[in-house]
Write a protein that holds these residues in place. Sequence first.
Motif, mmCIF file in Angstrom:
data_model
loop_
_atom_site.group_PDB
_atom_site.id
_atom_site.type_symbol
_atom_site.label_atom_id
_atom_site.label_comp_id
_atom_site.label_asym_id
_atom_site.label_seq_id
_atom_site.Cartn_x
_atom_site.Cartn_y
_atom_site.Cartn_z
ATOM 1 N N ASN A 25 14.720 62.768 36.525
ATOM 2 C CA ASN A 25 14.185 64.131 36.546
ATOM 3 C C ASN A 25 15.058 65.090 37.360
ATOM 4 N N LYS A 26 16.187 64.563 37.858
ATOM 5 C CA LYS A 26 17.139 65.439 38.558
ATOM 6 C C LYS A 26 18.291 65.855 37.646
ATOM 7 N N GLY A 27 18.178 65.491 36.369
ATOM 8 C CA GLY A 27 19.185 65.918 35.411
ATOM 9 C C GLY A 27 20.379 65.006 35.315
ATOM 10 N N THR A 28 20.329 63.847 35.965
ATOM 11 C CA THR A 28 21.410 62.896 35.845
ATOM 12 C C THR A 28 20.921 61.705 35.029
ATOM 13 N N VAL A 29 21.706 60.667 34.932
ATOM 14 C CA VAL A 29 21.313 59.496 34.167
ATOM 15 C C VAL A 29 21.620 58.238 34.966
ATOM 16 N N TYR A 30 20.941 57.158 34.652
ATOM 17 C CA TYR A 30 21.263 55.878 35.260
ATOM 18 C C TYR A 30 21.344 54.829 34.166
ATOM 19 N N LEU A 31 22.006 53.726 34.495
ATOM 20 C CA LEU A 31 22.191 52.642 33.526
ATOM 21 C C LEU A 31 21.532 51.384 34.066
ATOM 22 N N ARG A 32 20.685 50.814 33.260
ATOM 23 C CA ARG A 32 19.996 49.578 33.637
ATOM 24 C C ARG A 32 20.341 48.492 32.622
ATOM 25 N N CYS A 33 20.461 47.252 33.115
ATOM 26 C CA CYS A 33 20.750 46.129 32.237
ATOM 27 C C CYS A 33 19.437 45.475 31.810
ATOM 28 N N ALA A 34 19.157 45.467 30.522
ATOM 29 C CA ALA A 34 17.905 44.907 30.015
ATOM 30 C C ALA A 34 17.843 43.394 30.194
ATOM 31 N N LEU A 35 18.982 42.729 30.257
ATOM 32 C CA LEU A 35 18.974 41.276 30.420
ATOM 33 C C LEU A 35 18.455 40.856 31.793
ATOM 34 N N ALA A 36 18.537 41.741 32.765
ATOM 35 C CA ALA A 36 18.111 41.413 34.123
ATOM 36 C C ALA A 36 16.624 41.045 34.189
ATOM 37 N N ALA A 37 15.863 41.519 33.250
ATOM 38 C CA ALA A 37 14.423 41.233 33.261
ATOM 39 C C ALA A 37 14.121 39.765 32.984
ATOM 40 N N THR A 38 15.029 39.092 32.296
ATOM 41 C CA THR A 38 14.769 37.713 31.901
ATOM 42 C C THR A 38 15.830 36.727 32.371
ATOM 43 N N ASP A 39 16.912 37.233 32.984
ATOM 44 C CA ASP A 39 17.999 36.346 33.392
ATOM 45 C C ASP A 39 18.528 36.817 34.743
ATOM 46 N N GLU A 40 18.350 35.991 35.759
ATOM 47 C CA GLU A 40 18.704 36.407 37.119
ATOM 48 C C GLU A 40 20.210 36.515 37.350
ATOM 49 N N ARG A 41 21.016 36.099 36.393
ATOM 50 C CA ARG A 41 22.469 36.276 36.552
ATOM 51 C C ARG A 41 22.872 37.747 36.470
ATOM 52 N N PHE A 42 22.005 38.562 35.935
ATOM 53 C CA PHE A 42 22.362 39.957 35.709
ATOM 54 C C PHE A 42 21.617 40.864 36.675
ATOM 55 N N ALA A 43 22.369 41.836 37.197
ATOM 56 C CA ALA A 43 21.768 42.824 38.102
ATOM 57 C C ALA A 43 21.021 43.870 37.281
ATOM 58 N N ARG A 44 19.875 44.270 37.791
ATOM 59 C CA ARG A 44 19.108 45.299 37.091
ATOM 60 C C ARG A 44 19.925 46.597 36.972
ATOM 61 N N TYR A 45 20.593 46.934 38.072
ATOM 62 C CA TYR A 45 21.468 48.108 38.074
ATOM 63 C C TYR A 45 22.873 47.627 38.412
ATOM 64 N N PRO A 46 23.664 47.270 37.395
ATOM 65 C CA PRO A 46 24.989 46.700 37.651
ATOM 66 C C PRO A 46 25.885 47.673 38.406
ATOM 67 N N ARG A 47 26.746 47.108 39.239
ATOM 68 C CA ARG A 47 27.732 47.931 39.930
ATOM 69 C C ARG A 47 28.824 48.302 38.926
ATOM 70 N N LEU A 48 28.968 49.572 38.685
ATOM 71 C CA LEU A 48 29.894 50.041 37.646
ATOM 72 C C LEU A 48 31.250 50.397 38.242
#
Length: 62
Positions: A25-48
Amino acid sequence: MTENDIRGVAGLCGTCAHALIRPTNKGTVYLRCALAATDERFARYPRLPVHECPGFTRPGSA
Ligand code: SF4
């Protein structure tokens, strides 16, 4: 940062079928990894940028 901007700096995540790009709601965007919900190898918010990822999937190839 727009959706196109974040795709441009996100490395593999920028073209991955599992990347969820959402506006804030601040006019920017974020990226989330959908695999993180089911696989702990993946970060919810990967370091880009992400340069290597075992979960990378091209859109339409899953
Ligand atoms: S699976 Fe890997 S490349 Fe795809 S969105 Fe998640 S962290 Fe990024």
